[in-house]
Design a protein around this motif. Structure first.
Motif: not given
Ligand code: ACO
Length: 324
Positions: A30, A38, A114, A254
């Motif tokens: 990462t 992101r 959450c 986020n």
């Molecule tokens: N570093 C680099 N790349 C990453 C990372 C990271 N830390 N994490 C994921 N990626 C990659 C993935 O593997 C994926 O790669 P691929 O395209 O080769 O498969 C790419 O980045 C895109 O992944 P997505 O999951 O589609 O990324 P997204 O833009 O959706 O962001 C995130 C991910 C930040 C987790 C987002 O989806 C999010 O915030 N989700 C909601 C989280 C949330 O609100 N949770 C609720 C509360 S939590 C609770 O109740 C405990």
């Protein structure tokens, strides 16, 4: 005459150790740049070895009491929202009750991940309105660092530890939305979505505490849709509209979710309390932490309308509208 649950004070505590995004570059593929763009997260706090959720919650409760000019003797009950308790039982709330030196009243935990603090506020409001207590400590406290899989880049970069506390006090209102205090609540859950966000261990399954698992982009889509909807519903219940909102205090998961929710509500970002960059996602602690930080900065004025909203594992989501 109506009993209203009015905020009497806030407080928070963050562990000393600050962990920058670069920390995760050592264990996973990462980058600081990916995490910032992101998620909006720049750093988070992690509890020290041996430092527990009740330790953090106690410090937040003490800070809230001090800011409100109250002592533990003035409190009738302690409600703690957490998914990362010190032990399976007793509750974190009873540990904090003991730490405060309270010899009376009652204490218990609420678990809605959450959304936990929104659920706890709703529960505390019901307690106060029913006359079961006159003054309550409502705390969100978490040590999510203890349930993270540090090899899973999609989750470990998102979460942090911390605690926030709000003191609610029963005051007499007129019953209309000019009253101070909690004006409306909207709670929802749908257990069909449990596989989107869960911990893969537990007392009755693996006998371990397990690690957090999340289908981030599915949760993201639900969050954007459901958070604005619950906020609008709660505002409707209070007989208010978005343009009457002074502050949105969102769950800090986020930055992109927060921006999308504010946009759907027609709120400019200068009306949104933001702590996600410094705290990451502290689950049930994120709303009271954000509320306490903004309160300490003197940003809320008496009479302001606040909307707090959150979504998390379950899925469980909801919102609270209150007048400061
Ligand atoms: N570093 C680099 N790349 C990453 C990372 C990271 N830390 N994490 C994921 N990626 C990659 C993935 O593997 C994926 O790669 P691929 O395209 O080769 O498969 C790419 O980045 C895109 O992944 P997505 O999951 O589609 O990324 P997204 O833009 O959706 O962001 C995130 C991910 C930040 C987790 C987002 O989806 C999010 O915030 N989700 C909601 C989280 C949330 O609100 N949770 C609720 C509360 S939590 C609770 O109740 C405990």
């Amino acid at each position: 005459m109506t009993r209203r649950s009015v905020v009497r004070g806030t407080g928070h505590y963050l562990p000393e150790r600050i962990v920058a995004n670069a920390f995760f570059e050592q264990s996973t593929d990462t980058s600081d740049e990916w995490i910032r763009t992101r998620t909006g997260i720049e750093r988070r706090h992690f509890a020290a070895e041996g430092q527990t959720t009740s330790d953090l919650g106690l410090r937040a409760a003490q800070a809230a009491l001090e800011r409100a000019g109250l002592t533990a003797d003035d409190i009738d009950a302690v409600i703690v929202a957490t998914s990362t308790p010190d032990l399976t039982f007793p509750s974190v709330a009873t540990m904090i009750q003991s730490g405060l030196g309270m010899k009376r009243g009652f204490a218990y935990d609420i678990q809605a991940v959450c959304a936990g603090f929104v659920y706890a506020l709703a529960n505390a409001d019901a307690m106060l309105r029913a006359g079961l207590a006159d003054r309550l400590l409502v705390i969100g406290a978490e040590t999510f660092s203890r349930i993270l899989d540090f090899t899973d880049r999609a989750t470990c970069v998102l979460f942090g530890d911390g605690a926030g506390a709000v003191i609610l006090e029963a005051q007499t209102g007129t019953g209309d939305n000019s009253d101070r205090g909690i004006l409306s609540v909207d709670l929802n859950s749908n257990g069909d979505y449990r596989d989107l966000l869960y911990v893969d261990g537990g007392v009755a399954t693996t006998g371990t505490s397990g690690h957090l698992r999340m289908q981030g982009n599915s949760v993201f889509r639900h969050a954007v849709e459901k958070l604005a909807a619950t906020a609008h519903h709660a505002l409707d219940l209070a007989g208010l509209t978005s343009d009457q909102v002074d502050w949105l205090v969102p769950h800090q998961a986020n930055m992109r979710i927060i921006e999308a929710t504010a946009k759907r509500m027609g709120l400019p970002m200068d009306k949104v309390v933001l702590t996600v960059a410094d705290h990451g996602n502290t689950s049930a602690a994120s709303i009271p932490l954000a509320m306490s930080v903004a309160d300490a900065q003197g940003r809320f004025k008496p009479g302001d309308i606040l909307v707090a909203e959150a979504i998390g594992g379950g899925l469980a989501w909801g919102s609270v509208v209150l007048r400061w």
